[in-house]
Enzyme design. Structure first.
Site, PDB file in Angstrom:
ATOM      1  CB  CYS A  68       9.516  65.517  76.766  1.00 17.79           C
ATOM      2  SG  CYS A  68       8.378  64.986  76.716  1.00 17.79           S
TER       3      CYS A  68
ATOM      4  NE  ARG B 284      14.271  65.300  71.763  1.00 22.04           N
ATOM      5  CZ  ARG B 284      14.520  64.643  71.911  1.00 22.04           C
ATOM      6  NH1 ARG B 284      15.674  64.019  70.697  1.00 22.04           N
ATOM      7  NH2 ARG B 284      14.063  63.151  72.125  1.00 22.04           N
TER       8      ARG B 284
ATOM      9  CD1 TRP C 220       5.045  68.728  71.867  1.00 23.45           C
ATOM     10  CD2 TRP C 220       4.484  65.852  72.688  1.00 23.45           C
ATOM     11  NE1 TRP C 220       4.636  67.715  71.263  1.00 23.45           N
ATOM     12  CE2 TRP C 220       4.185  66.472  71.100  1.00 23.45           C
ATOM     13  CE3 TRP C 220       3.872  64.948  73.199  1.00 23.45           C
ATOM     14  CZ2 TRP C 220       2.543  65.951  70.429  1.00 23.45           C
ATOM     15  CZ3 TRP C 220       3.595  64.335  71.779  1.00 23.45           C
ATOM     16  CH2 TRP C 220       2.922  64.546  70.865  1.00 23.45           C
TER      17      TRP C 220
ATOM     18  CG  ASN D  53      11.670  61.767  76.080  1.00 29.42           C
ATOM     19  OD1 ASN D  53      10.671  60.875  75.295  1.00 29.42           O
ATOM     20  ND2 ASN D  53      12.909  61.070  75.128  1.00 29.42           N
ATOM     21  N   GLY D  54       9.075  60.557  77.234  1.00 32.65           N
ATOM     22  CA  GLY D  54       8.261  58.691  76.922  1.00 32.65           C
ATOM     23  C   GLY D  54       7.056  58.170  77.649  1.00 32.65           C
TER      24      GLY D  54
ATOM     25  CD  GLU E 234       7.421  66.233  52.168  1.00 37.96           C
ATOM     26  OE1 GLU E 234       6.257  65.291  53.592  1.00 37.96           O
ATOM     27  OE2 GLU E 234       8.247  66.585  52.900  1.00 37.96           O
TER      28      GLU E 234
ATOM     29  CE  LYS F 111       7.231  69.178  55.114  1.00 40.44           C
ATOM     30  NZ  LYS F 111       8.272  68.144  54.897  1.00 40.44           N
TER      31      LYS F 111
ATOM     32  CD  GLU G 265       5.099  69.439  58.726  1.00 44.68           C
ATOM     33  OE1 GLU G 265       5.663  69.077  59.450  1.00 44.68           O
ATOM     34  OE2 GLU G 265       6.101  68.945  57.881  1.00 44.68           O
TER      35      GLU G 265
ATOM     36  CG  HIS H 103     -14.383  59.419  41.886  1.00 43.46           C
ATOM     37  ND1 HIS H 103     -15.358  59.373  40.652  1.00 43.46           N
ATOM     38  CD2 HIS H 103     -13.411  59.969  40.550  1.00 43.46           C
ATOM     39  CE1 HIS H 103     -14.563  58.804  39.502  1.00 43.46           C
ATOM     40  NE2 HIS H 103     -13.425  59.046  40.086  1.00 43.46           N
TER      41      HIS H 103
ATOM     42  CE  LYS I 172      13.799  67.258  62.738  1.00 38.69           C
ATOM     43  NZ  LYS I 172      13.004  67.252  61.462  1.00 38.69           N
TER      44      LYS I 172
HETATM   45  C1  F6R Z   1       6.838  66.346  58.563  1.00 41.46           C
HETATM   46  C2  F6R Z   1       7.833  65.372  59.430  1.00 41.46           C
HETATM   47  C3  F6R Z   1       7.051  64.350  60.339  1.00 41.46           C
HETATM   48  C4  F6R Z   1       8.318  62.975  59.969  1.00 41.46           C
HETATM   49  C5  F6R Z   1       7.676  61.855  60.491  1.00 41.46           C
HETATM   50  C6  F6R Z   1       8.519  60.478  61.009  1.00 41.46           C
HETATM   51  O1  F6R Z   1       8.261  67.263  57.563  1.00 41.46           O
HETATM   52  O2  F6R Z   1       8.448  65.909  60.257  1.00 41.46           O
HETATM   53  O3  F6R Z   1       6.277  63.910  59.500  1.00 41.46           O
HETATM   54  O4  F6R Z   1       8.478  63.130  58.750  1.00 41.46           O
HETATM   55  O5  F6R Z   1       7.546  61.824  61.735  1.00 41.46           O
HETATM   56  O6  F6R Z   1       9.865  61.240  61.738  1.00 41.46           O
HETATM   57  P1  F6R Z   1      10.862  59.901  61.307  1.00 41.46           P
HETATM   58  O7  F6R Z   1      11.543  60.524  60.090  1.00 41.46           O
HETATM   59  O8  F6R Z   1      12.778  60.786  62.301  1.00 41.46           O
HETATM   60  O9  F6R Z   1      10.774  58.587  61.518  1.00 41.46           O
END
Ligand code: F6R
Length: 606
Positions: A2, A27, A75, A99-100, A479, A483, A486, A502, A601
């Site tokens: 949020c 976010r 959110w 938020n929370g 990674e 990417k 998502e 396996h 985010k």
């Molecule tokens: C993927 C992504 C997430 C963050 C994860 C940790 O692209 O951005 O997997 O890496 O939510 O977030 P932080 O780094 O803010 O702790």
């Protein structure tokens, strides 16, 4: 997660709130709302969907008129995204945005229901709104104090009391909140971009502090109602840094910002050719005593941690393990006196990573944090902090933060290697010199981004996709795969190349796409054998390969060459084509690249 914005001043509050909420869109959210003091009382407008839906509704029901208000992007956690579950919540006396997560909301709800309170939403926030109403006796400060004494969980609250039309109250715990300080106007916000258009100055709010925001000033009190002197911070970046600057998406802009972010992060930390992390507590003595290193993070940050583990073990020969923060915190980890816990987080607010950090501290273990957001909770609570200087990362998918997190892990590994004598000074200088030369090589890859676009067009219709690699290439594959899935919604999995046979190889049939990463000389031939195993079964392979290696024409359908460098450092380069591939695939599939569905985010809930 949020986003919260609050405003008091002379401007049209509705416009400032919507504008601020747009800056927090990154976010992640699924509904939005605002509440503004009008002459007749507090007017609330809220709607499921995007801010455009909220604006449309405001055009229908009338834009709230006034110069003081609070706004929110939600959110969903408790209750589906809907008009009624959207914030603000409350009644004609009290209005709240949150938020929370309130963990004891069911217990509080029962208590309030017994006192004849009725609830219309499924949210935990409405329970807090009713609790505020229950305690309110004309003294807002005392009311807020009583409420936070009774709630358990994480929160940033923005609150308006109808009896106090010239004030906004705010309080936080484990969810971020800042106060923006303008000329004759003040703000609350979840993050700096929301206020940058109006001011660069802000306070960071700590736990157990109650903010009273007024047009002419901001007062911050402790729970005993004593005024607190706060340190004024000034954002080091301006509004352009939080805007797209001509790029179609933040993600592409941030991918292209990587050479600059890498330079800014490493240059000040290499002195006379050697790593200088400027962390007083990270002494050679401490390093020599380290038994084991626990790298704790979530998502992309944990994959940067995997590269860090490889670097530390190879260069400094200290055992290191990577733990996902949500597992670490409940996994009863074995932590010994001389261990070191390194947490990595772009936002510095990730709930699980913060909890893992606190757990390690409680057990008396030295904690070090690698964080991008200055003044965030993790940055403030760790024993040692190393900031990455990537600038604001707005796109939900992390790109530039990942590369600078890796770069800091390399510097840590090199500093350890020097202290332990596993590398000579000359060798360390060699690696540092190479790191300093990498921004230019990153630029070379970016200059050829069209190649990645072409490869994306070849794979854009895939339903499933596999990434394979060994060792450091496996970490990179993780990674790359994250990417892609998502932002493009293609199902994808990363496998250690030798592990496929396996079980998973049964999924490889005609035209199943496989992206193979092969950048490490010592295991190159082994990965090539694994590629052959999948091509024999009909896979369509894109090989991402170290430019130094000779590649037989028939080994893969497509080959993407990465400029060569020391093998251990190549992830700083090789990740870029993987990011670009994911980006272009998502664009070609018409996805909302910067705001992928269901994602937020900054993940401030467990
Ligand atoms: C993927 C992504 C997430 C963050 C994860 C940790 O692209 O951005 O997997 O890496 O939510 O977030 P932080 O780094 O803010 O702790």
């Amino acid at each position: 997660m949020c986003g919260i914005v609050g405003y008091i001043g002379k401007r049209n509050a509705s416009e400032v709130l919507i504008d601020g909420l747009r800056k927090l869109e990154y976010r992640g959210y699924d509904s939005a709302g605002i509440a503004v003091f009008e002459e007749e009382g507090i007017k609330v407008v809220k709607a499921k969907g995007r801010l455009d839906d909220l604006e449309e509704k405001m055009n229908l029901v009338g834009k709230p008129k006034g110069s003081c208000g609070i706004g929110h992007t939600r959110w969903a956690t408790h209750g589906e995204p809907s008009d009624v579950n959207s914030h603000p919540h409350g009644n004609s006396r009290i209005t709240l945005v949150h938020n929370g997560i309130i963990e004891n909301y069911l217990e509080l709800k029962e208590r309030l229901a017994a006192k004849n309170y009725l609830f219309e939403s499924q949210t935990d926030t409405e329970v807090v709104a009713k609790l505020l109403d229950y305690y309110y006796d004309g003294n807002p400060f005392e009311t807020v104090r009583k409420v936070i004494e009774n709630v358990k969980g994480s929160y940033a609250f923005g609150i308006m009391f109808a009896d106090f039309p010239n004030q906004i109250f705010a309080v936080r715990k484990d969810s971020p909140m800042i106060v923006g300080l303008g000329e004759g106007e003040n703000f609350i916000a979840s993050d700096v971009p929301a206020i940058l258009k109006y001011t660069k100055d802000y306070y960071l709010i700590d736990e157990d502090e109650i903010v009273v925001l007024e047009e002419g000033g901001t007062k911050i009190y402790n729970l005993d109602h004593e005024l607190i002197e706060k340190q004024r911070h000034t954002a080091t970046w301006d509004i352009e840094a939080a805007e797209k600057g001509g790029y179609p998406h933040f993600m592409l802009k941030e991918i292209f910002e990587q050479p600059d972010a890498l330079r800014k992060t490493v240059q000040p930390r290499i002195k006379d050719g050697l790593p200088d992390l400027q962390v007083d507590s990270f002494t050679d003595d401490l390093i020599r005593k380290i038994g084991k290193i626990h790298i704790v993070a979530c998502g992309t940050a944990s994959y940067a941690g995997m590269i860090g583990k490889c670097a530390i073990e190879k260069l400094a020969r200290i055992p290191a393990e990577v733990c996902i923060a949500s597992e670490f915190r409940y996994g009863d980890p074995i932590l010994k006196e001389n261990d070191l816990v390194i947490v990595i987080s772009q936002s510095g607010e990730t709930a699980d990573t913060l909890a893992a950090l606190r757990l390690a501290k409680k057990k008396g273990i030295h904690t070090m944090a690698i964080v991008n957001v200055v003044g965030s909770s993790i940055a403030r609570e760790a024993d040692s902090i190393i900031y990455t200087w990537a600038g604001p990362e707005i796109a939900v998918a992390s790109t530039k933060a990942y590369t600078v997190q890796m770069s800091v892990m390399y510097l840590i590994a090199l500093k350890m290697a020097l202290a332990l004598g596993t590398l000579s000074e000359e060798e360390v200088k060699g690696y540092c010199g190479t790191i300093l030369s990498l921004p230019e090589k990153q630029q070379q890859i970016l200059d050829q981004s069209d190649t990645c676009k072409y490869f994306a067009s070849r794979f854009q219709n895939a339903e499933h996709l596999f990434y394979i690699g060994r060792g450091i290439d496996y970490a990179l594959s993780m990674e790359g795969s994250l990417k892609l899935k998502e932002i493009s919604y293609i199902h994808s999995e990363a496998y250690a190349a030798g592990e496929l046979k396996h079980g998973t190889i049964s999924l490889i049939t005609d035209n199943v796409p496989v992206i193979a990463v092969a950048t490490q000389e010592n295991i190159y031939e082994k990965t090539i054998s694994n590629i052959k195993e999948v091509t024999t079964r009909g896979a369509k392979v894109l090989l991402v390969v170290n430019d130094r290696f000779e590649v037989n024409e028939d080994i893969a359908n497509y080959v993407l060459r990465v400029p060569t460098t020391d093998d251990i450092l190549i992830p700083l380069l090789a990740v870029i084509p993987l990011q670009l591939f994911a980006y272009y695939t998502a664009v070609l599939r018409g996805c909302d690249v910067d705001k992928p569905r269901n994602l937020a985010k900054s993940v401030t809930v467990e």
